[in-house]
Motif scaffolding. Structure first.
Motif, PDB file in Angstrom:
ATOM      1  N   LYS A 310      39.523  34.248  20.531  1.00 30.63           N
ATOM      2  CA  LYS A 310      39.481  33.150  20.843  1.00 30.63           C
ATOM      3  C   LYS A 310      38.649  32.459  21.198  1.00 30.63           C
ATOM      4  O   LYS A 310      38.045  32.797  21.996  1.00 30.63           O
ATOM      5  CB  LYS A 310      41.349  32.447  20.984  1.00 30.63           C
ATOM      6  N   ASP A 311      37.802  31.090  20.778  1.00 34.69           N
ATOM      7  CA  ASP A 311      37.111  30.721  21.532  1.00 34.69           C
ATOM      8  C   ASP A 311      37.794  30.469  23.068  1.00 34.69           C
ATOM      9  O   ASP A 311      38.964  30.071  23.354  1.00 34.69           O
ATOM     10  CB  ASP A 311      36.812  28.855  21.182  1.00 34.69           C
ATOM     11  N   ASP A 312      36.706  30.661  23.777  1.00 30.61           N
ATOM     12  CA  ASP A 312      36.538  30.419  25.797  1.00 30.61           C
ATOM     13  C   ASP A 312      37.266  29.054  26.750  1.00 30.61           C
ATOM     14  O   ASP A 312      36.736  29.141  27.399  1.00 30.61           O
ATOM     15  CB  ASP A 312      35.832  31.221  25.916  1.00 30.61           C
ATOM     16  N   ASP A 313      38.346  28.371  25.811  1.00 33.37           N
ATOM     17  CA  ASP A 313      37.998  27.753  26.548  1.00 33.37           C
ATOM     18  C   ASP A 313      39.703  26.708  27.115  1.00 33.37           C
ATOM     19  O   ASP A 313      39.631  25.855  26.927  1.00 33.37           O
ATOM     20  CB  ASP A 313      37.866  25.892  25.111  1.00 33.37           C
ATOM     21  N   GLU A 314      40.370  27.835  27.513  1.00 29.31           N
ATOM     22  CA  GLU A 314      41.841  27.498  27.974  1.00 29.31           C
ATOM     23  C   GLU A 314      41.582  26.738  29.698  1.00 29.31           C
ATOM     24  O   GLU A 314      40.430  26.666  29.509  1.00 29.31           O
ATOM     25  CB  GLU A 314      42.391  29.644  28.677  1.00 29.31           C
ATOM     26  N   LEU A 315      41.944  27.272  30.411  1.00 27.72           N
ATOM     27  CA  LEU A 315      42.043  26.820  31.404  1.00 27.72           C
ATOM     28  C   LEU A 315      41.586  27.661  32.323  1.00 27.72           C
ATOM     29  O   LEU A 315      40.177  27.073  33.577  1.00 27.72           O
ATOM     30  CB  LEU A 315      43.656  26.175  32.494  1.00 27.72           C
ATOM     31  N   GLU A 316      41.435  28.895  32.428  1.00 25.90           N
ATOM     32  CA  GLU A 316      40.785  30.038  33.392  1.00 25.90           C
ATOM     33  C   GLU A 316      39.828  30.059  32.403  1.00 25.90           C
ATOM     34  O   GLU A 316      40.007  31.161  30.908  1.00 25.90           O
ATOM     35  CB  GLU A 316      41.741  30.224  33.584  1.00 25.90           C
ATOM     36  N   PRO A 317      38.926  30.863  32.333  1.00 23.82           N
ATOM     37  CA  PRO A 317      37.785  31.761  31.759  1.00 23.82           C
ATOM     38  C   PRO A 317      38.619  33.164  31.217  1.00 23.82           C
ATOM     39  O   PRO A 317      39.459  33.579  31.799  1.00 23.82           O
ATOM     40  CB  PRO A 317      36.785  31.737  33.024  1.00 23.82           C
ATOM     41  N   ARG A 318      38.317  33.757  30.110  1.00 26.61           N
ATOM     42  CA  ARG A 318      39.045  34.343  29.759  1.00 26.61           C
ATOM     43  C   ARG A 318      38.757  36.050  30.450  1.00 26.61           C
ATOM     44  O   ARG A 318      39.696  36.553  31.116  1.00 26.61           O
ATOM     45  CB  ARG A 318      38.255  35.167  28.166  1.00 26.61           C
ATOM     46  N   ARG A 319      37.329  35.660  31.377  1.00 20.76           N
ATOM     47  CA  ARG A 319      37.013  36.776  32.399  1.00 20.76           C
ATOM     48  C   ARG A 319      37.312  36.433  33.618  1.00 20.76           C
ATOM     49  O   ARG A 319      36.584  35.103  34.431  1.00 20.76           O
ATOM     50  CB  ARG A 319      35.644  37.399  32.028  1.00 20.76           C
ATOM     51  N   GLN A 320      38.124  36.935  34.470  1.00 20.44           N
ATOM     52  CA  GLN A 320      38.072  36.312  35.524  1.00 20.44           C
ATOM     53  C   GLN A 320      37.106  37.436  36.771  1.00 20.44           C
ATOM     54  O   GLN A 320      36.926  38.248  36.293  1.00 20.44           O
ATOM     55  CB  GLN A 320      39.309  36.492  36.210  1.00 20.44           C
ATOM     56  N   ARG A 321      36.374  36.004  37.590  1.00 13.54           N
ATOM     57  CA  ARG A 321      35.575  37.135  38.741  1.00 13.54           C
ATOM     58  C   ARG A 321      36.763  37.719  39.146  1.00 13.54           C
ATOM     59  O   ARG A 321      37.305  37.581  39.815  1.00 13.54           O
ATOM     60  CB  ARG A 321      35.066  35.521  39.556  1.00 13.54           C
ATOM     61  N   SER A 322      35.912  38.898  39.313  1.00 13.19           N
ATOM     62  CA  SER A 322      36.428  39.870  40.577  1.00 13.19           C
ATOM     63  C   SER A 322      36.476  40.073  41.832  1.00 13.19           C
ATOM     64  O   SER A 322      36.997  40.977  42.177  1.00 13.19           O
ATOM     65  CB  SER A 322      36.899  41.127  39.265  1.00 13.19           C
ATOM     66  N   GLU A 323      35.535  39.488  42.319  1.00 13.33           N
ATOM     67  CA  GLU A 323      35.010  40.216  43.312  1.00 13.33           C
ATOM     68  C   GLU A 323      36.433  39.237  44.663  1.00 13.33           C
ATOM     69  O   GLU A 323      36.354  38.328  44.409  1.00 13.33           O
ATOM     70  CB  GLU A 323      32.939  39.692  43.602  1.00 13.33           C
ATOM     71  N   GLN A 324      35.729  39.888  45.420  1.00 16.14           N
ATOM     72  CA  GLN A 324      36.437  39.452  47.460  1.00 16.14           C
ATOM     73  C   GLN A 324      35.478  37.756  47.096  1.00 16.14           C
ATOM     74  O   GLN A 324      34.728  38.275  46.922  1.00 16.14           O
ATOM     75  CB  GLN A 324      36.054  40.193  48.203  1.00 16.14           C
ATOM     76  N   VAL A 325      35.930  36.799  47.257  1.00 17.59           N
ATOM     77  CA  VAL A 325      35.748  35.618  47.810  1.00 17.59           C
ATOM     78  C   VAL A 325      35.615  35.545  49.549  1.00 17.59           C
ATOM     79  O   VAL A 325      36.681  36.134  49.928  1.00 17.59           O
ATOM     80  CB  VAL A 325      36.917  34.288  47.724  1.00 17.59           C
ATOM     81  N   ASP A 326      34.421  35.378  50.289  1.00 12.79           N
ATOM     82  CA  ASP A 326      34.868  35.006  51.765  1.00 12.79           C
ATOM     83  C   ASP A 326      35.588  34.407  52.008  1.00 12.79           C
ATOM     84  O   ASP A 326      35.981  33.533  51.752  1.00 12.79           O
ATOM     85  CB  ASP A 326      33.375  34.565  51.681  1.00 12.79           C
ATOM     86  N   VAL A 327      36.082  35.041  53.623  1.00 13.36           N
ATOM     87  CA  VAL A 327      36.676  34.846  53.997  1.00 13.36           C
ATOM     88  C   VAL A 327      37.112  33.491  54.251  1.00 13.36           C
ATOM     89  O   VAL A 327      37.729  32.659  53.980  1.00 13.36           O
ATOM     90  CB  VAL A 327      37.634  35.166  55.335  1.00 13.36           C
ATOM     91  N   PHE A 328      35.305  32.946  54.822  1.00 10.95           N
ATOM     92  CA  PHE A 328      35.228  31.096  54.753  1.00 10.95           C
ATOM     93  C   PHE A 328      35.550  30.302  53.807  1.00 10.95           C
ATOM     94  O   PHE A 328      35.251  29.145  53.954  1.00 10.95           O
ATOM     95  CB  PHE A 328      33.733  31.394  56.103  1.00 10.95           C
ATOM     96  N   VAL A 329      34.817  30.591  52.786  1.00 14.38           N
ATOM     97  CA  VAL A 329      35.001  30.441  51.587  1.00 14.38           C
ATOM     98  C   VAL A 329      36.427  30.241  50.752  1.00 14.38           C
ATOM     99  O   VAL A 329      36.045  29.208  50.249  1.00 14.38           O
ATOM    100  CB  VAL A 329      34.213  30.331  50.587  1.00 14.38           C
TER     101      VAL A 329
END
Lengths: 594, 328
Positions: A310-329
């Motif tokens: 299916k086309d990738d135009d849902e609210l969230e992208p099909r592949r989520q970003r997996s990395e840890q987000v920086d604490v300050f951001v």
């Protein structure tokens, strides 16, 4: 060394060609004495006609005379060829021995270009209607060898690799830098400066070229999107290279799975690609959302349609970003604090005006991420940004801009003997001042001072002096501004001649001074010249430099004939004239044998 | 331009030189005072400072930021009072200095000292009240002092940091090498005056416009600049020399140890440099030959040139003013 004989004609006269221990000689039929007699040491270069040419010819170039002698083997064809080969073998040995011996003797330089250009264009075969044969590989290697080794000093291999790479690098450098190429063509090809001398001092260019070739290029940043080229007949053609296949598998793992599942069981490789490029799957993988004109080409395909997603135009992208987000951001960390007071999540805000834009944007993002991953390597994402772990996490938000600017103290220069540095040795200056009686001087000055006031009230500038000053200053300004704004109206041809004259003279001067000064002993990348060679080089360069004033005068006269201000041309070429003068004076005054 | 500008004038008051000059000191001072008056008349908040360079001494003669309090003895009704104050202050201070019994007229005047004082004054005022567009005008009648090379170069560098423009006018005496360099390096103009009786014409046309206007009004300046330097060991002016690659001090002959930064040079380099020295043509000035650059810690060709191709230096075309200037 065996002696060879063969029937050969020279200058259309039949005769006998012989190779003895000391000479190569040709005797005309019916004559007693040989009319052409070449000592072994005089043979310089060798050329043969192409295999299969109707006439078997051999050409010997002599030292100092490149045209040398032409011999045509008059025996029937196979015999002639065999004879020719024999002669060729012997003569090649002799010639290479000659070249080795030439190193010690300063001889006039052999025109390198003549050899090289002859190798490219064919040895003349008269009377053949076939297109002029290009050099055979054997001939080419002969001439290549002759052109590389044909210097007074063997052209040194700067990069430490083989001569062929060297040659290629030099060619690249000359092509990349057109001025240098012109200079090379003018001076080295005409034989005034040897190849070795030319590159002496310019080794860094070749080394730089070698270094830049050794660098590996990274992955290209563009999204893999092979564009079909339309050929006549309405067919669509796509070149499939292994590199392209690898890229496609990298970019779209789905295609890789499809490939592994279907080939070679259900589809052959060719069929696989053919159907892939016609399927909806490929259409979905295109990098542009403009409706492809090839809509009609896209057919349903039972195999490939299974892999359609299916086309990738849902609210969230099909592949989520997996990395840890920086604490300050990380905004999500404080999300619960803003539930009642903050704004609602804006779900209506979506990227892309067209519906198809969002999947494309997400595709680009995934591609960039993949590119970064491949470039940065396998470091865990958290370690990639920070190269040094600061104490605690506050080092991340401690920016330089937040601190007040502090002036640095600098490094103190430790000077020895400060007094001597600042104080003078000025005994000479004191004597230079004319000795007037100090008392008189002082009295005079004081009286002058008294009369200042009266002078002030009666101040009047003399008109003539004032005008002269004004005119002088105005011309000063005018000359300066004129020089900047005046466009160059010297005609192109003359201008180019002036430039070539100057660059050539500069090159000769550079060679001359290189030969005059003791060489830098630490930077020896090329073979050092012996004393005798340097003296010879100095003499040769001085010869060329001495011709420069004539050339300059000729150019000035040419300018006058064309109606251009000769003074400008003269001023433009004045520095090179002075430099030549100085070099000539130094050469005349130097101690012999220096 | 709405901004005011500051002018500091450095006067070379060497009595011995003025005694020989065709332009007498009184007419010089008269024209100079007119020029100074013109400067402070141009804009209301133009500021001025005058420094005098006497033999072995330099003094500040006048500063508009600290005007002399004592009113002049004769108040001339025909003269604008600020002008009068300026004129009388300057002349009075000069005569004061000349009365000094310790004055020795044979020693050269301390232009460098006056220049340094002017720079310090500008620096002080810039920090305190903020001077806009400061410039220094040096009017000199003396020849070059080769021992003044190092202090002048240091002043030039400080002027560059402070963004001060240095102009120079040579009224009498030979062309000074160092003042030409000073003007060129700070973006000012150097002029060798030929018609000295028309000094005021020169002053107003060349040195009156402040640097900000000089983008619009082109002021005359000398194109051909003599970039020679003085060696650090003997203070001779050389055009080709040896330069330490660590501290950039200039020597006229190769030395085993640099005298300013105590760097040792390798023996082989020194031998090679010495071997290349006998190729001098002129014995008049002690010019030594340049050598190609090789390892660090060894000598390189003379620095302090405008961008010129390395070839012309190696070709020995010399660093004379002609070769340099025609390119400009």
């Amino acid at each position: 060394m065996t002696a060879c004989t063969a029937k050969a004609s020279c200058k259309k006269l039949p005769g006998l060609l012989e190779l003895t221990d000391t000479h190569l000689q040709w005797t005309q039929d019916g004559k007693k004495a040989p009319s052409v007699r070449i000592a072994h040491s005089e043979a310089a270069s060798l050329f043969c006609s192409k295999e299969g040419a109707p006439q078997t010819r051999l050409k010997i170039g002599l030292v100092g005379d490149d045209n040398g002698h032409n011999f045509t083997f008059s025996s029937p064809q196979p015999v002639a060829v065999a004879e020719r080969e024999k002669f060729k073998k012997e003569l090649t040995t002799i010639i290479s021995r000659n070249r080795g011996a030439q190193d010690a003797l300063p001889k006039p330089p052999l025109p390198v270009a003549a050899a090289r250009s002859l190798s490219v264009t064919a040895v003349p075969t008269p009377g053949t209607s076939t297109p002029r044969p290009t050099a055979t590989p054997l001939q080419a290697s002969h001439s290549r060898a002759s052109s590389v080794v044909d210097d007074r000093r063997p052209t040194p291999v700067i990069t430490g690799t083989d001569p062929a790479t060297e040659f290629r690098l030099r060619k690249k450098v000359l092509m990349a830098n057109p001025e240098l190429g012109t200079l090379h063509r003018d001076l080295v090809m005409s034989g005034q400066i040897t190849e070795a001398d030319f590159w002496d001092g310019r080794e860094h260019l070749i080394l730089a070229q070698l270094a830049s070739e050794g660098q590996k290029k990274g992955k290209p940043g563009q999204l893999v999107d092979p564009r079909p080229e339309t050929v006549e007949g309405g067919e669509i053609k796509i070149r499939i290279t292994p590199q392209l296949v690898h890229d496609i598998f990298d970019e779209y793992p789905i295609v890789a799975t499809a490939y592994s599942e279907n080939v070679p069981n259900k589809l052959s490789e060719e069929q696989f690609w053919k159907r892939y490029f016609q399927s909806k799957l490929f259409n979905a993988h295109r990098a542009s959302i403009r409706s492809s004109a090839a809509q009609h080409v896209v057919k349903e395909d039972p195999i490939f349609d299974k892999y359609l997603e299916k086309d990738d135009d849902e609210l969230e992208p099909r592949r989520q970003r997996s990395e840890q987000v920086d604490v300050f951001v990380d905004l999500a960390m404080t999300f619960e604090d803003h539930g009642d007071t903050g704004n609602d999540k804006d779900i209506t805000m979506q990227a892309g005006r067209q519906k198809a834009a969002l999947p494309l944007i997400r595709k680009f993002n995934e591609h960039s991420e993949r590119l970064l991953n491949s470039a940065l390597g396998d470091l865990p994402p958290s370690k990639r940004q920070r190269t040094d772990e600061g104490e605690g996490s506050y080092t991340q938000i401690d920016l330089d801009d937040l601190h007040d600017p502090e002036a640095s103290d600098g490094i103190i220069l430790e000077m020895q003997d400060r007094q001597r540095y600042f104080n003078a040795v000025m005994s000479k200056e004191a004597e230079a001042v004319k000795q007037h009686d100090p008392a008189v001087v002082l009295a005079d000055t004081k009286s002058k001072l008294q009369s200042t006031e009266s002078k002030l009230t009666q101040l009047k500038i003399e008109r003539k002096a004032g005008d002269a000053a004004l005119i002088a200053m105005t011309t000063n300004v005018a000359n300066r501004l004129d020089g900047k704004s005046r466009k160059n109206d010297i005609p192109d041809g003359l201008f180019r001649q002036m430039t070539t004259c100057q660059t050539a003279a500069n090159e000769f001067l550079r060679q001359f001074w290189l030969a005059m000064y003791p060489p830098p002993s630490e930077l020896q990348t090329v073979a050092t010249a012996t004393k005798a060679q340097r003296l010879a080089k100095q003499a040769k360069m001085i010869g060329y430099i001495a011709k420069t004033p004539e050339k300059v005068h000729a150019l000035i006269q040419a300018a006058q004939q064309h109606g251009i201000d000769a003074i400008r041309v003269q001023n433009a070429l004045k520095p090179i004239l002075e430099a030549s003068e100085r070099a000539l004076t130094v050469y005349r005054n130097k101690k012999p044998g220096q | 331009m709405d901004n005011s500008s500051h002018l500091s004038v450095v006067l070379d008051l060497s009595p011995a030189q003025w005694y020989q000059s065709p332009l007498s000191l009184d007419s010089f001072l008269a024209q100079l005072l007119v020029f100074l008056n013109a400067h402070i008349a141009l804009k209301h908040d133009n500021s001025l400072a005058v420094f005098g360079a006497l033999p072995d001494k330099s003094v500040m003669l006048y500063a508009s930021s600290e005007p002399p309090m004592d009113t002049p003895a004769t108040s001339d009704p025909n003269c604008y009072p600020p002008f009068k104050r300026l004129d009388s202050a300057v002349t009075a201070r000069i005569s004061e200095q000349l009365e000094d019994p310790l004055l020795d007229v044979t020693t050269p005047s301390a232009i460098v000292g006056a220049l340094t004082k002017a720079l310090c004054y500008i620096n002080r005022l810039s920090v305190a009240t903020g001077l806009v567009d400061p410039r220094i005008l040096i009017l000199s009648v003396s020849p070059d002092l080769s021992n003044a090379y190092i202090p002048i170069m240091n002043s030039i560098f400080s002027a560059q940091k402070l963004k001060v423009t240095i102009d120079a006018g040579q009224i009498y005496g030979p062309d000074t090498v160092f003042l030409q360099q000073a003007a060129h390096l700070t973006g000012g103009s150097y002029l060798h005056l030929t018609e000295t009786s028309a000094l005021l014409q020169y002053l107003i046309m060349t040195f009156l416009p402040p640097p900000s206007i000089r983008k619009v009004i082109a002021v005359p300046t000398q194109d051909k600049i003599d970039f020679r330097a003085a060696c650090f060991c003997h203070k001779n002016i050389v055009d080709i020399g040896f330069v330490c690659s660590v501290c950039l001090s200039i020597f006229c002959q190769p030395t085993p140890v640099c005298s300013t930064c105590r760097t040792k040079f390798p023996i082989k380099t020194l031998q090679r440099l010495n071997a290349s020295r006998p190729l001098t043509i002129s014995s008049a000035n002690n010019s030594a030959r340049p050598t190609p650059v090789s390892t660090p810690r060894s000598a390189a060709t003379a620095a302090r040139h405008p961008p010129m191709s390395a070839e012309s230096i190696q070709n020995g075309s010399g660093t004379s003013a002609v070769a340099n200037g025609s390119g400009h």
